[in-house]
Scaffold this active site. Structure first.
Site, PDB file in Angstrom:
ATOM      1  N   ASP A  78       0.552  -1.016  -0.048  1.00 23.47           N
ATOM      2  CA  ASP A  78      -0.048  -0.362  -0.243  1.00 23.47           C
ATOM      3  C   ASP A  78       0.855   1.335  -0.363  1.00 23.47           C
ATOM      4  OD1 ASP A  78      -2.397  -1.535   0.344  1.00 23.47           O
ATOM      5  OD2 ASP A  78      -1.936  -1.969   2.133  1.00 23.47           O
ATOM      6  N   GLU A 102     -12.990  -0.948  -6.764  1.00 25.50           N
ATOM      7  CA  GLU A 102     -13.440  -1.828  -6.152  1.00 25.50           C
ATOM      8  C   GLU A 102     -12.307  -1.284  -4.393  1.00 25.50           C
ATOM      9  OE1 GLU A 102     -13.596  -5.457  -4.317  1.00 25.50           O
ATOM     10  OE2 GLU A 102     -13.989  -5.001  -6.072  1.00 25.50           O
ATOM     11  N   GLU A 162      24.002   6.880   5.963  1.00 23.89           N
ATOM     12  CA  GLU A 162      22.676   5.620   6.695  1.00 23.89           C
ATOM     13  C   GLU A 162      23.410   4.514   5.807  1.00 23.89           C
ATOM     14  OE1 GLU A 162      22.217   6.427  10.079  1.00 23.89           O
ATOM     15  OE2 GLU A 162      22.853   8.638   9.415  1.00 23.89           O
ATOM     16  N   GLU A 212      21.171   1.996   6.334  1.00 20.93           N
ATOM     17  CA  GLU A 212      19.927   1.388   5.962  1.00 20.93           C
ATOM     18  C   GLU A 212      19.216   1.940   4.659  1.00 20.93           C
ATOM     19  OE1 GLU A 212      19.274   4.670   9.515  1.00 20.93           O
ATOM     20  OE2 GLU A 212      20.568   3.150   8.528  1.00 20.93           O
ATOM     21  N   ASP A 272      26.191   1.135  11.460  1.00 18.19           N
ATOM     22  CA  ASP A 272      24.855   1.867  11.895  1.00 18.19           C
ATOM     23  C   ASP A 272      24.858   2.883  10.522  1.00 18.19           C
ATOM     24  OD1 ASP A 272      22.872   3.309  12.598  1.00 18.19           O
ATOM     25  OD2 ASP A 272      23.949   4.454  14.072  1.00 18.19           O
TER      26      ASP A 272
END
Length: 462
Positions: free
Chosen positions: A49, A223, A342, A344, A457
């Site tokens: 989503d 829908e 970062e 991540e 990190d």
């Protein structure tokens, strides 16, 4: 992605147990060949989503989170990601969950965030504990990455239907639309947490939303999952059509409340998820279509993953047919390795997951021998000489290998990561770098012994 097993970030004591399960073959891994693809754009968890938002030169992506192994839409939190180049996405964790709403029981389903008056408002559907019905809540934050808090302490609207989308027109009037099986809207007040009048039902006519066959109770294609926006004076409502499996269709109007004219299919039924959900934004001169499928290992209708494609509007504002790809959108610009990045921030990952870091933000963890992170389009220029990373290890550590253009590509350097005494006990390591010139794809390849090795990190070249 650890498809068969996910431990909470606080359960580091469970790593030893997890290691046993790995040996028993109960944990699934992404195959190495998946590194050739950049869609789906998130590989560390299942996401669904998508709701993109452009702010201050970044694309922020708000998603749901399908729990591993789900056999229903088991969703407990919402997540946020961001990117400046459409391929390397930074994980900002979960700034909003069911526990944010004291009145919510379950079902952290599809929502959307928007900015107004220096604040960010996130509209989400969830089940009201008191009534057992789906309701729309609103959370607010001073930052696009949160943390968000319940703005009202109760639902904003409730009629048992789902999937809110929010839009602010050029005249400043904001609208909230939602619905399945019907389609509704309210006119939001300037405070974005209240509305004027009552909920208005939009007529679902076949002229406005296409013709569905074989279901007398649902004569039109609409829908769920509406996405409303305005471009060049034309209003668009893009939606999940028919069921099941769904495809993505759209209608247009010259007013935010219609009447709507059905314009056709955008994304045909395809992929391994029987639902789909769309978000569309313009960014840096391009137009982008976000959706979800079940393309990751272990993926399906209840374990979905967000993907993105770039597209170009046709004459008169038409939207072309868009098919799912594994290549995804092209990179916008390059990534600068000479500023802190970062860990991540990821274009593609294999094996690793992310968790909250004690030093702020998120870190990459759950690292085992052979896992890796791909960062795409890194602009080394004349050449890097040193690599530095912030790391932690409750084990004996391992090695962080720098590879170029492939997980087994040219070696540019290797940093040794020592044991630090804890998974959140951080230290900084550095190593020399050779051969990192021009613009290359960077692979952080993690090697060492058995079990979990270390966490990362952030990193930076010099």
């Amino acid at each position: 992605m650890r498809v068969a097993l996910r431990l909470p970030a606080t359960a580091r004591a469970g790593r030893a147990i997890a290691g046993v399960l790995v040996l028993l073959g109960l944990v699934a891994f992404l195959p190495a060949h998946a590194a050739r693809a950049d869609n789906p754009i998130i590989q560390t968890i299942y996401t669904a989503d998508p709701a993109p938002l452009v702010h201050n030169g970044r694309v922020y992506l708000y998603t749901g989170h399908d729990e591993d192994g789900s056999t229903w839409f088991t969703m407990k939190e919402w997540r946020v990601w961001s990117s400046t180049d459409m391929v390397n996405w930074t994980d900002h964790g979960s700034p909003l969950s069911l526990t944010t709403f004291s009145w919510a029981k379950s079902d952290a389903w599809a929502g959307q965030a928007i900015r107004r008056n220096g604040k960010f408002y996130w509209y989400v559907p969830t089940t009201n504990r008191a009534t057992g019905r789906m309701a729309i809540g609103v959370a607010v934050s001073d930052s696009p990455t949160g943390p968000f808090k319940d703005a009202l302490g109760r639902p904003l609207v409730e009629n048992g239907e789902i999937d809110p989308t929010v839009f602010i027109d050029d005249d400043g009037q904001a609208y909230l639309y939602w619905g399945n099986p019907n389609l509704w809207y309210v006119k939001l007040n300037a405070d974005m947490i209240s509305y004027s009048g009552s909920a208005t039902q939009i007529p679902l006519t076949t002229a406005g939303f296409g013709t569905r066959t074989g279901d007398a109770n649902r004569p039109t294609l609409f829908e769920e999952g509406p996405w409303v926006y305005k471009r060049n004076g034309l209003y668009y409502i893009v939606f999940a059509a028919k069921c099941c499996s769904e495809f993505i269709a759209y209608s247009t109007a010259t007013s935010p409340t219609g009447p709507w004219t059905y314009r056709g299919t955008i994304m045909p039924t395809q992929g391994s998820s029987f639902t789909n959900h769309v978000g569309i934004v313009d960014y840096q001169g391009g137009s982008y279509f976000f959706y979800h499928n079940g393309a990751l290992t272990g993926g399906g209708g209840f374990t979905r993953s967000v993907a993105v494609e770039k597209f170009t509007y046709g004459s008169g504002g038409t939207i072309p047919t868009i098919n799912m790809t594994t290549s995804g959108a092209p990179q916008v610009g390059t990534l600068n390795p000479y500023v802190r990045q970062e860990a991540e921030t990821i274009a593609w990952a294999s094996g690793v997951e992310t968790e909250t870091s004690s030093e702020g933000g998120m870190n990459v963890g759950w690292i085992e021998n052979g896992d890796y992170v791909k960062v795409k389009g890194v602009a080394f220029g004349a050449g890097a000489r040193t690599f530095t990373a912030r790391v932690a290890a409750a084990s004996s550590g391992g090695r962080l290998e720098l590879r170029l253009d492939g997980v087994n590509g040219a070696a540019a350097g290797t940093c040794t990561v020592p044991g630090t005494g804890g998974w959140q006990t951080w230290t900084t390591v550095s190593c020399s770098v050779t051969g990192a010139t021009g613009t290359r794809d960077l692979y952080l390849k993690f090697t060492g012994g058995s079990g979990y090795l270390f966490n990362v990190d952030w990193w930076q070249f010099s």
